[in-house]
Write a protein that holds these residues in place. Structure first.
Motif, PDB file in Angstrom:
ATOM      1  N   SER A  87     -72.494  -8.284  30.982  1.00 55.39           N
ATOM      2  CA  SER A  87     -72.585  -9.231  32.094  1.00 55.39           C
ATOM      3  C   SER A  87     -72.127 -10.622  31.664  1.00 55.39           C
ATOM      4  CB  SER A  87     -74.016  -9.311  32.625  1.00 55.39           C
ATOM      5  OG  SER A  87     -74.439  -8.069  33.101  1.00 55.39           O
ATOM      6  N   LEU A  88     -72.555 -11.044  30.491  1.00 55.71           N
ATOM      7  CA  LEU A  88     -72.141 -12.361  30.001  1.00 55.71           C
ATOM      8  C   LEU A  88     -70.647 -12.400  29.709  1.00 55.71           C
ATOM      9  CD1 LEU A  88     -75.156 -13.220  27.686  1.00 55.71           C
ATOM     10  CD2 LEU A  88     -74.586 -14.248  29.889  1.00 55.71           C
ATOM     11  N   ALA A  90     -68.368 -10.621  31.282  1.00 56.16           N
ATOM     12  CA  ALA A  90     -67.707 -10.662  32.589  1.00 56.16           C
ATOM     13  C   ALA A  90     -67.847 -12.032  33.227  1.00 56.16           C
ATOM     14  CB  ALA A  90     -68.294  -9.586  33.497  1.00 56.16           C
ATOM     15  N   LEU A  91     -68.983 -12.692  33.014  1.00 59.37           N
ATOM     16  CA  LEU A  91     -69.231 -13.981  33.639  1.00 59.37           C
ATOM     17  C   LEU A  91     -68.436 -15.104  32.994  1.00 59.37           C
ATOM     18  CD1 LEU A  91     -70.955 -15.416  35.782  1.00 59.37           C
ATOM     19  CD2 LEU A  91     -72.683 -15.773  34.027  1.00 59.37           C
ATOM     20  N   PHE A  92     -68.339 -15.101  31.689  1.00 59.80           N
ATOM     21  CA  PHE A  92     -67.734 -16.224  30.979  1.00 59.80           C
ATOM     22  C   PHE A  92     -66.359 -15.933  30.400  1.00 59.80           C
ATOM     23  CE2 PHE A  92     -72.307 -17.201  30.710  1.00 59.80           C
ATOM     24  CZ  PHE A  92     -72.272 -18.424  31.391  1.00 59.80           C
TER      25      PHE A  92
END
Length: 100
Positions: A87-88, A90-92
């Motif tokens: 998730s991190l 994909a987010l950053f």
């Protein structure tokens, strides 16, 4: 009938620990090698890290020889950690397409 007490012998896991140690050393060398290659690192390093973490948990934390409930708790935590990392990423992560 003999009244002699039974002597229990414990099986030594020393050979298994040495094999796991060598496997961890080889995987670490492979991880270091991957960082110097011009290939995408994350798709290669994440599975290697998961394999190493599993080996450590199964053999050095004795999950392989313990009750299954401890393994389930470990796997749930592992899946949550992997989900958080992905998730991190994909987010950053930088955008794949530069749309103007």
């Amino acid at each position: 009938m003999s009244d002699e007490p039974k002597i229990e012998t414990k099986k030594s896991h020393r050979g298994t620990y040495i094999i796991v140690f060598v496997a961890l050393a080889v995987l670490t060398a492979l991880e270091v090698t991957v960082t110097y290659l011009p290939i995408p690192r994350i798709p290669v390093l994440i599975p290697l890290a998961l394999i190493k973490a599993s080996l450590v948990a199964l053999f050095y934390m004795h999950l392989k020889f313990d009750k299954k409930v401890f393994s389930v708790v470990f796997i749930m935590g592992l899946l949550m950690g992997v989900g958080l990392i992905l998730s991190l990423i994909a987010l950053f992560a930088p955008p794949l397409l530069d749309i103007k």
